[in-house]
Scaffold this motif. Structure first.
Motif, PDB file in Angstrom:
ATOM      1  N   VAL A  90       0.836  -1.209   0.000  1.00 49.54           N
ATOM      2  CA  VAL A  90       0.000   0.000   0.000  1.00 49.54           C
ATOM      3  C   VAL A  90       0.872   1.261   0.000  1.00 49.54           C
ATOM      4  O   VAL A  90       0.612   2.219  -0.752  1.00 49.54           O
ATOM      5  CB  VAL A  90      -0.935  -0.005   1.228  1.00 49.54           C
ATOM      6  N   SER A  91       1.895   1.272   0.825  1.00 46.60           N
ATOM      7  CA  SER A  91       2.735   2.476   0.953  1.00 46.60           C
ATOM      8  C   SER A  91       3.517   2.754  -0.330  1.00 46.60           C
ATOM      9  O   SER A  91       3.665   3.921  -0.730  1.00 46.60           O
ATOM     10  CB  SER A  91       3.705   2.314   2.130  1.00 46.60           C
ATOM     11  N   THR A  92       4.037   1.703  -0.990  1.00 49.76           N
ATOM     12  CA  THR A  92       4.792   1.935  -2.227  1.00 49.76           C
ATOM     13  C   THR A  92       3.872   2.418  -3.351  1.00 49.76           C
ATOM     14  O   THR A  92       4.244   3.329  -4.105  1.00 49.76           O
ATOM     15  CB  THR A  92       5.525   0.655  -2.681  1.00 49.76           C
ATOM     16  N   LEU A 153       3.292   7.353   7.782  1.00 48.31           N
ATOM     17  CA  LEU A 153       4.749   7.501   7.855  1.00 48.31           C
ATOM     18  C   LEU A 153       5.436   6.729   6.732  1.00 48.31           C
ATOM     19  O   LEU A 153       6.383   7.223   6.107  1.00 48.31           O
ATOM     20  CB  LEU A 153       5.247   7.013   9.213  1.00 48.31           C
ATOM     21  N   GLY A 154       4.946   5.505   6.448  1.00 50.77           N
ATOM     22  CA  GLY A 154       5.531   4.712   5.367  1.00 50.77           C
ATOM     23  C   GLY A 154       5.326   5.372   4.016  1.00 50.77           C
ATOM     24  O   GLY A 154       6.251   5.406   3.183  1.00 50.77           O
ATOM     25  N   THR A 155       4.145   5.913   3.777  1.00 50.61           N
ATOM     26  CA  THR A 155       3.870   6.605   2.513  1.00 50.61           C
ATOM     27  C   THR A 155       4.764   7.830   2.365  1.00 50.61           C
ATOM     28  O   THR A 155       5.343   8.065   1.293  1.00 50.61           O
ATOM     29  CB  THR A 155       2.391   7.025   2.467  1.00 50.61           C
ATOM     30  N   PHE A 156       4.882   8.604   3.432  1.00 51.42           N
ATOM     31  CA  PHE A 156       5.723   9.806   3.376  1.00 51.42           C
ATOM     32  C   PHE A 156       7.187   9.446   3.156  1.00 51.42           C
ATOM     33  O   PHE A 156       7.874  10.044   2.317  1.00 51.42           O
ATOM     34  CB  PHE A 156       5.564  10.598   4.673  1.00 51.42           C
ATOM     35  N   THR A 198      14.147  -1.243   4.207  1.00 51.80           N
ATOM     36  CA  THR A 198      14.253  -0.569   5.506  1.00 51.80           C
ATOM     37  C   THR A 198      12.889  -0.422   6.155  1.00 51.80           C
ATOM     38  O   THR A 198      12.697  -0.733   7.341  1.00 51.80           O
ATOM     39  CB  THR A 198      14.880   0.820   5.324  1.00 51.80           C
ATOM     40  N   TYR A 199      11.921   0.039   5.354  1.00 50.20           N
ATOM     41  CA  TYR A 199      10.565   0.219   5.906  1.00 50.20           C
ATOM     42  C   TYR A 199       9.962  -1.121   6.328  1.00 50.20           C
ATOM     43  O   TYR A 199       9.288  -1.208   7.351  1.00 50.20           O
ATOM     44  CB  TYR A 199       9.671   0.913   4.883  1.00 50.20           C
ATOM     45  N   VAL A 266      18.886  -1.323   6.957  1.00 55.82           N
ATOM     46  CA  VAL A 266      18.343  -0.228   7.755  1.00 55.82           C
ATOM     47  C   VAL A 266      19.303   0.955   7.782  1.00 55.82           C
ATOM     48  O   VAL A 266      18.911   2.105   7.543  1.00 55.82           O
ATOM     49  CB  VAL A 266      18.047  -0.704   9.197  1.00 55.82           C
ATOM     50  N   ILE A 267      20.582   0.681   8.035  1.00 55.78           N
ATOM     51  CA  ILE A 267      21.575   1.759   8.121  1.00 55.78           C
ATOM     52  C   ILE A 267      21.755   2.431   6.764  1.00 55.78           C
ATOM     53  O   ILE A 267      21.793   3.672   6.662  1.00 55.78           O
ATOM     54  CB  ILE A 267      22.913   1.199   8.636  1.00 55.78           C
ATOM     55  N   ASP A 268      21.818   1.618   5.685  1.00 55.46           N
ATOM     56  CA  ASP A 268      21.954   2.203   4.343  1.00 55.46           C
ATOM     57  C   ASP A 268      20.749   3.056   3.993  1.00 55.46           C
ATOM     58  O   ASP A 268      20.875   4.144   3.429  1.00 55.46           O
ATOM     59  CB  ASP A 268      22.118   1.086   3.299  1.00 55.46           C
TER      60      ASP A 268
END
Length: 277
Positions: A90-92, A153-156, A198-199, A266-268
Motif C-alpha cells: 500500500v505504501s509503495t 509515515l511509510g507513505t511519506f 528498511t521500511y 536499515v543503516i543504508d
C-alpha cells in the motif's frame, strides 16, 4: 615521527565501551537470569554465568506450559508478516502515485493524508472500536492486520525516495510505450528497493512490539500475540523471575535475529534518506 599510540582514541574507546556495557547490563542480566534456578536469581554479587543451570526447564515451561508461547509466537509471526507485506504494498503504491503521477488536487490530497498523522492514535481508538464491532472485524487477526496496514509515515518516507527517481527515466519509458504499472515495477521500485527493505524491517518490528492495539481489539485467549502473552504470563508467574526473564528473552529473540540480518539495509536506508534530506 611515528605515532605509536593515540591516547585520545584509546580514551574514547574505553568510554564508549563503558557506556555500551552500562546499556547492555540489563539485557545481559535478563539473559543470565533466564538460565538460573529461582534461588540464585538475586545472589550477590551477581552470577553472570550461572553455577546451577536450569535453562531447559525454564524455557520448556514458557514454550510448552499452560500458556504456550509456541501458539502466541505463531500468532505474532502471522500478524506481523501479513501486516508488513500489505503495508509495504500500500505504501509503495501510494508513494509512487503521489510522487510520479500528476493529477488534480494531488498536492492537497497528500497534505490531507499527512494531516491525519497529527491525530493521536488514542483519539481514534473509540471510533475504530465501534467500527470494527459493527463490521465484524473485532477480535480477529484480520482486523488487527488491516488496522496496521495503512501507514502515513511509510507513505511519506517512501515518497521521498520516489521523488529521487529522475523524471527523465519516467519520460523515456513513457515514450517507449510503457504505462505507469510497468514503470513502477521495472524502473522505480528497483531503484528504491533499499528504502522499501528498511521500511519493511521497521514495520515488522513496530507490529511485533505493538501492545495497545492487540489489547483493545483482541479478546479470545488463543488469538493473543506475544506482547499480550508476556503480560499474562508475568501476571500469573509474578514471583518467578527466572520464568519471567525466559519469557522476555523469548519475546525479543526473533527481533534480534531480524535486526542483525537486516541492519545493513536499515543503516543504508537511513543514510540515503539523510543525504536526500
Amino acid at each position: 615521527m611515528l605515532k605509536i599510540f593515540d591516547w585520545k582514541k584509546g580514551l574514547l574507546t574505553v568510554l564508549l565501551f563503558a557506556f555500551s556495557m552500562l546499556f547492555l547490563s540489563p539485557f545481559l542480566w535478563m539473559v543470565s537470569t533466564s538460565f538460573k534456578i529461582e534461588a540464585d536469581v538475586f545472589v550477590f554479587p551477581i552470577e553472570w554465568i550461572p553455577k546451577n543451570w536450569n535453562a531447559w526447564n525454564n524455557y520448556k515451561e514458557v514454550w510448552f506450559g499452560p500458556y504456550p508461547f509456541s501458539l502466541y509466537y505463531w500468532n505474532s509471526i502471522k500478524v506481523s508478516v501479513l501486516t508488513t507485506l500489505i503495508s509495504c504494498a500500500v505504501s509503495t503504491f501510494a508513494a509512487y502515485g503521489f510522487s510520479k503521477i500528476r493529477f488534480a488536487a494531488g498536492k492537497w490530497l497528500f497534505f490531507i493524508v499527512l494531516a491525519t498523522y497529527m491525530i493521536p492514535q488514542q483519539a481514534i481508538l473509540v471510533p475504530q472500536f465501534i467500527l470494527y464491532r459493527s463490521i465484524g472485524l473485532f477480535d480477529s487477526h484480520l482486523g488487527l492486520i488491516l488496522l496496521n496496514s495503512f501507514s502515513v509515515l511509510g507513505t511519506f518516507m517512501l515518497r521521498q525516495f520516489f521523488m529521487g527517481v529522475h523524471d527523465e527515466y519516467i519520460e523515456s519509458a513513457k515514450i517507449d510505450g510503457a504505462g505507469h504499472w510497468r514503470i513502477f515495477w521495472q524502473i522505480a521500485l528497483p531503484i528504491v528497493r533499499p528504502a522499501v527493505a528498511t521500511y519493511a524491517i521497521l514495520r515488522f518490528i513496530w507490529t511485533w512490539n505493538d501492545y495497545l492495539n492487540p489489547l483493545i481489539f483482541l479478546r479470545t485467549d488463543h488469538l493473543y500475540t506475544i506482547q499480550l502473552a508476556i503480560q499474562k504470563f508475568t501476571t500469573i508467574n509474578g514471583e518467578f523471575y527466572s520464568l519471567n526473564m525466559a519469557a522476555a528473552v523469548s519475546g525479543i529473540i526473533l527481533l534480534l535475529v531480524i535486526f542483525i540480518i537486516g541492519q545493513k539495509s536499515v543503516i543504508d536506508g537511513i543514510n540515503v534518506g539523510g543525504v536526500k534530506g
